[in-house]
Design a protein around this motif. Sequence first.
Motif, PDB file in Angstrom:
ATOM      1  N   LEU A   1       0.854  -1.189   0.000  1.00  0.00           N
ATOM      2  CA  LEU A   1       0.000   0.000   0.000  1.00  0.00           C
ATOM      3  C   LEU A   1       0.888   1.236   0.000  1.00  0.00           C
ATOM      4  N   TRP A   2       1.192   1.778   1.187  1.00  0.00           N
ATOM      5  CA  TRP A   2       2.077   2.935   1.301  1.00  0.00           C
ATOM      6  C   TRP A   2       3.084   2.674   2.407  1.00  0.00           C
ATOM      7  N   GLN A   3       4.184   3.430   2.383  1.00  0.00           N
ATOM      8  CA  GLN A   3       5.114   3.435   3.498  1.00  0.00           C
ATOM      9  C   GLN A   3       5.809   4.784   3.549  1.00  0.00           C
ATOM     10  N   SER A   4       6.369   5.114   4.704  1.00  0.00           N
ATOM     11  CA  SER A   4       7.021   6.406   4.883  1.00  0.00           C
ATOM     12  C   SER A   4       8.388   6.424   4.209  1.00  0.00           C
ATOM     13  N   THR A   5       8.887   7.631   3.970  1.00  0.00           N
ATOM     14  CA  THR A   5      10.246   7.759   3.431  1.00  0.00           C
ATOM     15  C   THR A   5      11.262   7.187   4.406  1.00  0.00           C
ATOM     16  N   ASP A   6      11.033   7.388   5.702  1.00  0.00           N
ATOM     17  CA  ASP A   6      11.967   6.878   6.712  1.00  0.00           C
ATOM     18  C   ASP A   6      12.019   5.357   6.703  1.00  0.00           C
ATOM     19  N   LYS A   7      10.851   4.715   6.567  1.00  0.00           N
ATOM     20  CA  LYS A   7      10.818   3.253   6.503  1.00  0.00           C
ATOM     21  C   LYS A   7      11.551   2.774   5.254  1.00  0.00           C
ATOM     22  N   ARG A   8      11.285   3.426   4.132  1.00  0.00           N
ATOM     23  CA  ARG A   8      11.976   3.056   2.896  1.00  0.00           C
ATOM     24  C   ARG A   8      13.477   3.179   3.041  1.00  0.00           C
ATOM     25  N   ASN A   9      13.915   4.275   3.653  1.00  0.00           N
ATOM     26  CA  ASN A   9      15.345   4.512   3.807  1.00  0.00           C
ATOM     27  C   ASN A   9      15.998   3.502   4.749  1.00  0.00           C
ATOM     28  N   GLU A  10      15.247   3.030   5.724  1.00  0.00           N
ATOM     29  CA  GLU A  10      15.760   1.975   6.607  1.00  0.00           C
ATOM     30  C   GLU A  10      16.046   0.706   5.803  1.00  0.00           C
ATOM     31  N   ILE A  11      15.132   0.378   4.908  1.00  0.00           N
ATOM     32  CA  ILE A  11      15.311  -0.816   4.076  1.00  0.00           C
ATOM     33  C   ILE A  11      16.500  -0.632   3.134  1.00  0.00           C
ATOM     34  N   ILE A  12      16.597   0.568   2.537  1.00  0.00           N
ATOM     35  CA  ILE A  12      17.715   0.849   1.638  1.00  0.00           C
ATOM     36  C   ILE A  12      19.044   0.742   2.379  1.00  0.00           C
ATOM     37  N   THR A  13      19.102   1.277   3.596  1.00  0.00           N
ATOM     38  CA  THR A  13      20.325   1.198   4.407  1.00  0.00           C
ATOM     39  C   THR A  13      20.700  -0.240   4.705  1.00  0.00           C
ATOM     40  N   ALA A  14      19.679  -1.061   5.010  1.00  0.00           N
ATOM     41  CA  ALA A  14      19.936  -2.478   5.288  1.00  0.00           C
ATOM     42  C   ALA A  14      20.475  -3.186   4.047  1.00  0.00           C
ATOM     43  N   VAL A  15      19.944  -2.849   2.881  1.00  0.00           N
ATOM     44  CA  VAL A  15      20.417  -3.457   1.629  1.00  0.00           C
ATOM     45  C   VAL A  15      21.862  -3.056   1.367  1.00  0.00           C
ATOM     46  N   VAL A  16      22.185  -1.782   1.603  1.00  0.00           N
ATOM     47  CA  VAL A  16      23.541  -1.288   1.378  1.00  0.00           C
ATOM     48  C   VAL A  16      24.523  -1.943   2.348  1.00  0.00           C
ATOM     49  N   ASN A  17      24.088  -2.177   3.583  1.00  0.00           N
ATOM     50  CA  ASN A  17      24.959  -2.833   4.565  1.00  0.00           C
ATOM     51  C   ASN A  17      25.335  -4.243   4.118  1.00  0.00           C
ATOM     52  N   LYS A  18      24.438  -4.872   3.360  1.00  0.00           N
ATOM     53  CA  LYS A  18      24.719  -6.212   2.847  1.00  0.00           C
ATOM     54  C   LYS A  18      25.564  -6.169   1.575  1.00  0.00           C
ATOM     55  N   ASP A  19      25.427  -5.081   0.825  1.00  0.00           N
ATOM     56  CA  ASP A  19      26.166  -4.942  -0.438  1.00  0.00           C
ATOM     57  C   ASP A  19      26.740  -3.524  -0.517  1.00  0.00           C
ATOM     58  N   GLU A  20      27.991  -3.373  -0.090  1.00  0.00           N
ATOM     59  CA  GLU A  20      28.605  -2.044  -0.009  1.00  0.00           C
ATOM     60  C   GLU A  20      28.822  -1.396  -1.378  1.00  0.00           C
ATOM     61  N   SER A  21      28.730  -2.162  -2.448  1.00  0.00           N
ATOM     62  CA  SER A  21      28.884  -1.579  -3.779  1.00  0.00           C
ATOM     63  C   SER A  21      27.716  -0.647  -4.131  1.00  0.00           C
ATOM     64  N   LEU A  22      26.649  -0.672  -3.318  1.00  0.00           N
ATOM     65  CA  LEU A  22      25.462   0.160  -3.565  1.00  0.00           C
ATOM     66  C   LEU A  22      25.436   1.408  -2.683  1.00  0.00           C
ATOM     67  N   GLN A  23      26.577   1.782  -2.108  1.00  0.00           N
ATOM     68  CA  GLN A  23      26.623   2.908  -1.181  1.00  0.00           C
ATOM     69  C   GLN A  23      26.176   4.223  -1.809  1.00  0.00           C
ATOM     70  N   GLY A  24      26.258   4.332  -3.128  1.00  0.00           N
ATOM     71  CA  GLY A  24      25.825   5.561  -3.786  1.00  0.00           C
ATOM     72  C   GLY A  24      24.370   5.890  -3.516  1.00  0.00           C
ATOM     73  N   ALA A  25      23.574   4.879  -3.194  1.00  0.00           N
ATOM     74  CA  ALA A  25      22.151   5.097  -2.914  1.00  0.00           C
ATOM     75  C   ALA A  25      21.946   5.950  -1.676  1.00  0.00           C
ATOM     76  N   LEU A  26      22.903   5.926  -0.760  1.00  0.00           N
ATOM     77  CA  LEU A  26      22.767   6.687   0.486  1.00  0.00           C
ATOM     78  C   LEU A  26      22.911   8.190   0.272  1.00  0.00           C
TER      79      LEU A  26
END
Length: 419
Positions: free
Chosen positions: A301-326
Amino acid sequence: MTKVKRDQVQFVLMQLLFGLCAIAFSCVIVSPGLSVKILSLASGVALTVFVLDIKKFKTHDAFWLCLVLFTIGVCDLIWYKLYKFDNSPAINSYRAYLEVGKICLYGAFSICVFASKRSLKVGSNKLHVLLAIALQVMIFIYSGYQHFFLDTQRVTLSLAGGADATGAAYTIVFISFYTILVAQHSSSKWKELLILGHFFLTFLILIATETRAAILAYPIIFFGLLVIKLYKEKHVPWKGVGVFLLALLAGAFMMKDSLIQRYHELNSDIIAYDNANSVTSVGARFAMWETGLAAAKENYLWQSTDKRNEIITAVVNKDESLQGALLFMRGHLHNEIVETLSLKGPSGLLLYILFVVTLAWYALRKLNSVILAAFLVSLIMFGISGVMFYSKTTPIAWMLTLIMSIVFLEQNRHKDIVR
């Protein structure tokens, strides 16, 4: 109130509505914020006209487009109220959707009234010509001043510190399509050369903004218009094609240093991304798209920007090659579909698709305007590396372009002119 008085009041209010929209459009180059305020006043006038005649309201050709814009605006405001909190690190994201939500509502009411009241003549073609000329003069003078006298690396118009050169390039392209639309209706025998000259100057300015999306998309869309003209007229406009190619080559040659620099930067960014380094302009976009889609997987449905960013941060922590997303996640993810899915889920994507479909249907089936359709194509193409439904600088530019183009086309609807 008698029918005569009501008609007189509506006529006056329609003239006022057009005047406010024209003033707002004329300010979009020098002060987008002021344009938003003026459009808000215009929408108040539009709402008044709508209420005065609500008993006789009937659906019109732009009804579904207006309904979609209205729904997008309401959803953005509800989303803002549900998720925004003052201490959020991504507070600018919430405010951006508040702004675009209001702009969509303003545009929905204004377009609705203009389309339903086209019998009340507002805005003569001469006024549109004057407005188009004024906007182009402002663009040429402002960008020339920044490029030659201030020696600005990238032309930003009045958007420095906000959407910067990218937003300026988008605004220039939107206004260009309005100018081409108005020029195409001219009875001058020189209109085709004027349009080609306009393309040449606009292309030079876009190169000066160094915005890759606009530099690539604008000539492609313009060439598409030439091809459609060829198909409709059943002969090859060799002069037009020749001048187009000459203008393209001349523009590229005159600004070759900027183009070469941007090409090398693009190539360098891609090589860096292939080597697991996404902390570059292009690499960050690729990383944002990948992590944004990951954040959208369970967003039904919907989610907050903060929730989305938490997920993005978790993904980056698993794959540091994606740090540009931060680098940019507190704002938007530089892709309309990825950004929408990551926050508004399937419902948000459906509304975006409905906006594209309803505007395309209205432009091609009702107004018979390939130029308005080309404007829509530019929105879609720019949405690949940016977002059109975010903040206020870009949305106010395309919304006012859409409103004024619709007013112009509705008033010229029965004229036998290729549009």
